[in-house]
Every structure is written in C-alpha cells, then in structure tokens.
Design a protein around this motif. Sequence first.
Motif, PDB file in Angstrom:
ATOM      1  N   ASN A   1      13.348  20.752 -22.978  1.00  0.00           N
ATOM      2  CA  ASN A   1      11.962  21.179 -22.438  1.00  0.00           C
ATOM      3  C   ASN A   1      11.301  19.966 -21.438  1.00  0.00           C
ATOM      4  O   ASN A   1      11.325  18.913 -21.880  1.00  0.00           O
ATOM      5  CB  ASN A   1      10.691  21.634 -23.402  1.00  0.00           C
ATOM      6  CG  ASN A   1       9.852  22.191 -22.624  1.00  0.00           C
ATOM      7  OD1 ASN A   1       9.016  21.813 -22.084  1.00  0.00           O
ATOM      8  ND2 ASN A   1       9.487  23.539 -23.070  1.00  0.00           N
ATOM      9  N   LEU A   2      11.142  20.373 -20.187  1.00  0.00           N
ATOM     10  CA  LEU A   2      10.716  19.211 -19.282  1.00  0.00           C
ATOM     11  C   LEU A   2       9.269  18.900 -19.582  1.00  0.00           C
ATOM     12  O   LEU A   2       9.039  17.577 -19.289  1.00  0.00           O
ATOM     13  CB  LEU A   2      10.746  20.072 -17.654  1.00  0.00           C
ATOM     14  CG  LEU A   2      12.195  20.118 -16.982  1.00  0.00           C
ATOM     15  CD1 LEU A   2      12.006  20.944 -15.701  1.00  0.00           C
ATOM     16  CD2 LEU A   2      12.912  18.874 -17.127  1.00  0.00           C
TER      17      LEU A   2
ATOM     18  N   ASP B   1       8.949  24.921 -13.547  1.00  0.00           N
ATOM     19  CA  ASP B   1       9.635  23.874 -13.592  1.00  0.00           C
ATOM     20  C   ASP B   1       9.602  22.940 -12.563  1.00  0.00           C
ATOM     21  O   ASP B   1       9.714  21.570 -12.589  1.00  0.00           O
ATOM     22  CB  ASP B   1      11.368  24.252 -13.618  1.00  0.00           C
ATOM     23  CG  ASP B   1      11.630  25.164 -14.914  1.00  0.00           C
ATOM     24  OD1 ASP B   1      11.358  24.433 -16.105  1.00  0.00           O
ATOM     25  OD2 ASP B   1      11.944  26.280 -14.997  1.00  0.00           O
TER      26      ASP B   1
ATOM     27  N   ALA C   1       8.815  19.113 -12.839  1.00  0.00           N
ATOM     28  CA  ALA C   1       9.232  18.041 -12.117  1.00  0.00           C
ATOM     29  C   ALA C   1       8.488  17.153 -11.176  1.00  0.00           C
ATOM     30  O   ALA C   1       8.956  15.850 -11.309  1.00  0.00           O
ATOM     31  CB  ALA C   1      10.529  18.686 -11.287  1.00  0.00           C
TER      32      ALA C   1
ATOM     33  N   LEU D   1      18.108  15.983 -18.245  1.00  0.00           N
ATOM     34  CA  LEU D   1      17.672  16.764 -17.056  1.00  0.00           C
ATOM     35  C   LEU D   1      18.750  17.762 -16.914  1.00  0.00           C
ATOM     36  O   LEU D   1      18.233  18.877 -16.561  1.00  0.00           O
ATOM     37  CB  LEU D   1      17.751  15.881 -16.034  1.00  0.00           C
ATOM     38  CG  LEU D   1      16.728  14.793 -15.815  1.00  0.00           C
ATOM     39  CD1 LEU D   1      16.611  14.138 -14.419  1.00  0.00           C
ATOM     40  CD2 LEU D   1      15.268  15.494 -15.870  1.00  0.00           C
TER      41      LEU D   1
ATOM     42  N   LEU E   1       6.755  14.610 -13.257  1.00  0.00           N
ATOM     43  CA  LEU E   1       7.565  13.697 -13.913  1.00  0.00           C
ATOM     44  C   LEU E   1       8.080  12.275 -12.918  1.00  0.00           C
ATOM     45  O   LEU E   1       8.198  11.237 -13.022  1.00  0.00           O
ATOM     46  CB  LEU E   1       9.064  14.225 -14.265  1.00  0.00           C
ATOM     47  CG  LEU E   1       9.066  15.051 -15.834  1.00  0.00           C
ATOM     48  CD1 LEU E   1      10.389  15.830 -15.708  1.00  0.00           C
ATOM     49  CD2 LEU E   1       8.871  14.201 -16.870  1.00  0.00           C
TER      50      LEU E   1
ATOM     51  N   ARG F   1      20.640  21.759 -13.350  1.00  0.00           N
ATOM     52  CA  ARG F   1      20.196  22.289 -14.317  1.00  0.00           C
ATOM     53  C   ARG F   1      20.237  23.733 -14.108  1.00  0.00           C
ATOM     54  O   ARG F   1      19.549  24.375 -13.212  1.00  0.00           O
ATOM     55  CB  ARG F   1      18.975  21.951 -14.882  1.00  0.00           C
ATOM     56  CG  ARG F   1      18.375  22.767 -16.086  1.00  0.00           C
ATOM     57  CD  ARG F   1      16.763  22.479 -16.638  1.00  0.00           C
ATOM     58  NE  ARG F   1      16.683  21.292 -17.333  1.00  0.00           N
ATOM     59  CZ  ARG F   1      16.230  21.031 -18.186  1.00  0.00           C
ATOM     60  NH1 ARG F   1      14.986  21.925 -18.791  1.00  0.00           N
ATOM     61  NH2 ARG F   1      16.288  19.806 -18.789  1.00  0.00           N
TER      62      ARG F   1
END
Length: 401
Positions: A390-391, A365, A369, A384, A372, A334
Amino acid sequence: MNGIVIIGAGESGTRAAFALRESGFTGSVTLTGTEPHLPYERPPLSKPLNGAVQMKPICGAEALQAAGIDYLQGVSALSLDPDTRSVAFSDGRTLTYDKLLLATGARPRRLTCPGAERALDFRTYADAATIFSSADPGKSIAIIGGGLIGMELAAVLRGKGITVSVIEMAAKPLGRAVPPRFAAKLHARHQDEGVAFHLGQGIAAITDDAVLLADGSAVPADIVVAAIGVLPDVALAEAADLATGNGVLTDSFLRTSDPNIFAAGDCAAVAQPGGGYIRFESWRNARSQAETAARNMVGGKEAFGAIPWFWTDQYDLGLQVAGLPQPEHQSVIRQLDGGELEFYLDDGRLLAAAGLGSCNSVARDIKLAEMLIAAGINPDPAALADPGVNLKALLKSSRAA
C-alpha cells in the motif's frame, strides 16, 4: 495607496485576486481581462456537453463583487511603465498600482506555411465554439500537432463520428510531455478508434479542402485546426524592459526583475534551485502560483515549490503525471486493476510518477505518489512495483522515519 492590479483574468489572475482577499489584503484589487466574458476555466473547452462548448465560470459576478474585486472585462493592457507604476488600457484609462501581477498566459503558436490563415486555433471559448459548431458528422478534420491538446481534441471529435487526421512533425505523438510508455499506449488507442496519423511530416500548404504535406501527399480536410503549442505572452513585459526568456523571468518568490511586479501562470518562467528557469503549463500550477504570488505581494516570503502535475483525458483513459520524468531516471512499473503506474527514481530518490488507467482509476495512487515525492524518500523499488504494498503505508512509514 494605489492597490494591486492584475493583468490577465484566466485561472491564475482570477485565483490571485481572491487569494489576496483571503490573505487579509483590504486595499483595492483590479482584475483585467481581454475576453468579453466572466473568467472561465479552459480545460472544459475540449469536453463539449451535448455538442455544445462548456463555459465553466471560475467565479460569478456576485463573488467578484462580494470580494471587492473590480473586474474590467474586454480590455487589453497596451503599455506598462514600471517607473510610474502605471498601466495604460485599450479603453483609454490608466491605472496606477503599488504591486502588479502579470498573468497574461500564453498564445497559440502560429503556422507559417502558405494558407496558414485557414487553420483554426484552439485556445479560447470563441475558438472552441467555432470548431465544434462546424464539426458535423461526415466532415473531416485535420489536426496539426500531436501534443496533449491536439490528441484530446482528436478523441472528442472521433466520439462525434468525425473523420480525424493528426499531422505531427515528430516521429511519435505526445513526445514532449508524456512518458514514452504511456504515449505509446495512447497513440495505439487513437489508432484503434480510427484516427489517421501522418508522422514525421512537415506542412507545405493548407488549401480549402486539404493539408498538403512536405512529401507531396495531401490530407483531405474540411476543417483544419492548428495545435502546435503555445508561446508565453511576454509582449507587455518585454516592452517594459522586464527580464524575459521562455516567459517572464521570476525568482523563486515569483518576483520579476522589478520588485513591484510579479508573474504567475503560463507566462511565468520560475528560477530553479539548480539553476535555469522552468515554465509550467497546467491548471493546477496556474492556481498554485497565483496563491503564492498573492501572499508574497502583500508581504509574504514564500518560495514557490509545488510539484509539477498535469492530467489528460482521452476516450475513457485518464493520464496523470506528477513531477518531471526524465529519460535517465530509473523506471519502476506497478500494475493496477484497470491501469498501471510508473515511478521514476534518480539515485534512489523518488522524483516523479505517472499513471494511465480507465476513468479515474489512477488518481488516488498518483496523489499518494505525489506526497511520497514531496517527502523526499528513497523507497525500495520492489515495494513500488508490488501492487500488494500500500502506497499509503509507505507514506506513513516514511513520515515516521
């Protein structure tokens, strides 16, 4: 009641002492450290301020006193007897314990070539003070080892206008810990900054003014620094017949082979659910393990399961890695303003993430992550890769699911 003794006053040992009090433990807590200082953080050692090495205390004497923590500084543990639950120290005293925490950390790996004694270590405040007090502009420094510590030091020294050479036995620097994509970018940045690399080279000898390489060439050097990694400090544990390997072996609760002795931080090799043991070397890991061990020493049953994480700052670039990226993982890139992320999936599940960018551009980020990863999700790779997705929204949807 003999209370709790902690051997090692680095990040892990010190944090454990305070975590014991935060857990409500009211017995005696004794923290012991070999260095003649209050406990201090190691990461700032590679980031001198106005040319002076920073000693950033983990805590002050007042905080130790207020928490009722007895701090014995400048003493070494000579022997540990699990049968009598006692530890003998270099100042002649012997302490007994109900529970003991080994937070002995790690020690620098030593060179074995002729002249190895001329190379300086870079681990403690005293090591850093020696290096930076001698590192004047116009001097040349050879750093043996192209890992994280060696490369961080190279970046700082180049910023001082010092000629820097990095000598590494592997074909590429940063090969062990950093994902290849970002290792290559950091390598290129160092080259742009004028660092000279000698890769795939063994060391024949170190002289007063040079490092002699295995191919017969010489790298001029007024100062030589050895940064070839560390070894877990397991001497005390081995002598006490505790189980050791690449560290002091513990179960998932950070208990060693003796149920009254725990281990945390750089010295601990923790059992993994899939088998084997892993030793994590990072500031945050040391702190997380310390808190888990402290709670378990006073009766908790909490398995250590924090996601591995580390960071490095080199020049104006910041790298963060969460999880354990593996070559066989599916990679998803990304692009970001000022940086980029790489996600690593195994059979569709997100297991790790890394980011490189200017200053702290990737920090938020990577934190998302990491959350996640902890959620155990199987994200859409296209989502991704799309910077427009948006994460945080992905995290919310995963939690809702």
